[in-house]
Design a protein around this motif. Structure first.
Motif, short mmCIF file in Angstrom:
data_model
loop_
_atom_site.label_atom_id
_atom_site.label_comp_id
_atom_site.label_asym_id
_atom_site.label_seq_id
_atom_site.Cartn_x
_atom_site.Cartn_y
_atom_site.Cartn_z
N GLU A 40 0.80 -1.22 0.00
CA GLU A 40 0.00 0.00 0.00
C GLU A 40 0.83 1.28 0.00
OE1 GLU A 40 -2.49 -0.45 3.42
OE2 GLU A 40 -3.54 -2.18 2.56
N ARG A 41 2.04 1.22 0.54
CA ARG A 41 2.86 2.43 0.66
C ARG A 41 4.05 2.45 -0.31
NH1 ARG A 41 -0.81 3.00 3.93
NH2 ARG A 41 -0.87 4.37 5.70
N GLU A 42 5.02 1.64 -0.02
CA GLU A 42 6.29 1.71 -0.75
C GLU A 42 6.20 1.15 -2.17
OE1 GLU A 42 8.39 3.52 0.55
OE2 GLU A 42 8.14 3.37 2.71
N LEU A 43 5.37 0.15 -2.39
CA LEU A 43 5.29 -0.50 -3.70
C LEU A 43 4.03 -0.12 -4.47
CD1 LEU A 43 6.50 -4.00 -2.49
CD2 LEU A 43 7.87 -2.22 -3.61
N LYS A 44 3.29 0.84 -3.98
CA LYS A 44 2.01 1.24 -4.60
C LYS A 44 2.14 1.56 -6.10
CE LYS A 44 -2.09 3.96 -3.92
NZ LYS A 44 -2.83 4.81 -3.01
N LEU A 62 12.62 2.78 -7.73
CA LEU A 62 11.56 2.87 -6.74
C LEU A 62 12.10 2.54 -5.35
CD1 LEU A 62 8.52 3.22 -6.07
CD2 LEU A 62 8.29 0.76 -6.48
N LEU A 63 12.87 1.47 -5.24
CA LEU A 63 13.42 1.08 -3.94
C LEU A 63 14.41 2.12 -3.41
CD1 LEU A 63 13.93 -2.74 -4.47
CD2 LEU A 63 12.11 -1.60 -3.19
N GLY A 64 15.07 2.82 -4.32
CA GLY A 64 16.00 3.87 -3.92
C GLY A 64 15.32 5.01 -3.19
N LYS A 65 14.02 5.14 -3.36
CA LYS A 65 13.25 6.21 -2.72
C LYS A 65 12.74 5.80 -1.34
CE LYS A 65 11.87 7.86 -7.22
NZ LYS A 65 10.80 7.89 -8.21
N VAL A 66 12.90 4.54 -0.99
CA VAL A 66 12.46 4.06 0.32
C VAL A 66 13.49 4.49 1.35
CG1 VAL A 66 11.95 2.02 1.71
CG2 VAL A 66 11.28 2.07 -0.70
N ASP A 67 13.09 5.36 2.26
CA ASP A 67 14.07 5.91 3.20
C ASP A 67 13.90 5.44 4.64
OD1 ASP A 67 11.76 7.31 3.65
OD2 ASP A 67 12.65 9.29 3.51
#
Length: 109
Positions: A40-44, A62-67
């Motif tokens: 719902e959040r990181e992989l939306k 996309l994963l690079g934006k997960v902080d």
């Protein structure tokens, strides 16, 4: 021979839902809750994308934006697991998480 029936390729969201149904038998509720949060959040942004169209570079971006600490690695592991189950059950595509590296966690001093 009859021509094969062409079915539309599933979306990442559909593969993730199949994974969740399968995981209910073998995972703890807390992990399932975390998996749903990741979807719902990181992989939306991936949910509505056809699973075979997600590239390694798009996933890495996309994963690079997960902080949030540790969530990058959990999201990477989740995506890899979703594709692993899909491939094992007949999905004819590649796992875009294959070959991507985990993020090194910094130790607080």
């Amino acid at each position: 021979l009859l021509p094969s029936i062409i079915r539309p390729q599933p979306t990442f969201g559909q593969l993730a839902e199949r994974w969740l149904v399968d995981a209910e038998r073998r995972c703890k509720p807390g992990y399932l809750k975390e998996a749903r949060w990741l979807i719902e959040r990181e992989l939306k942004p991936l949910v509505s994308v056809r699973a075979g169209r997600i590239t390694r570079s798009e996933l890495a971006s996309l994963l690079g934006k997960v902080d949030k600490p540790g969530m990058h690695n959990k999201a990477l592991a989740f995506v890899s697991s979703v594709y692993g189950l899909a491939i094992a059950t007949g999905f004819d595509g590649e796992n875009p998480a294959r070959g991507l590296r985990k993020r090194q966690l910094r130790v607080q001093e």
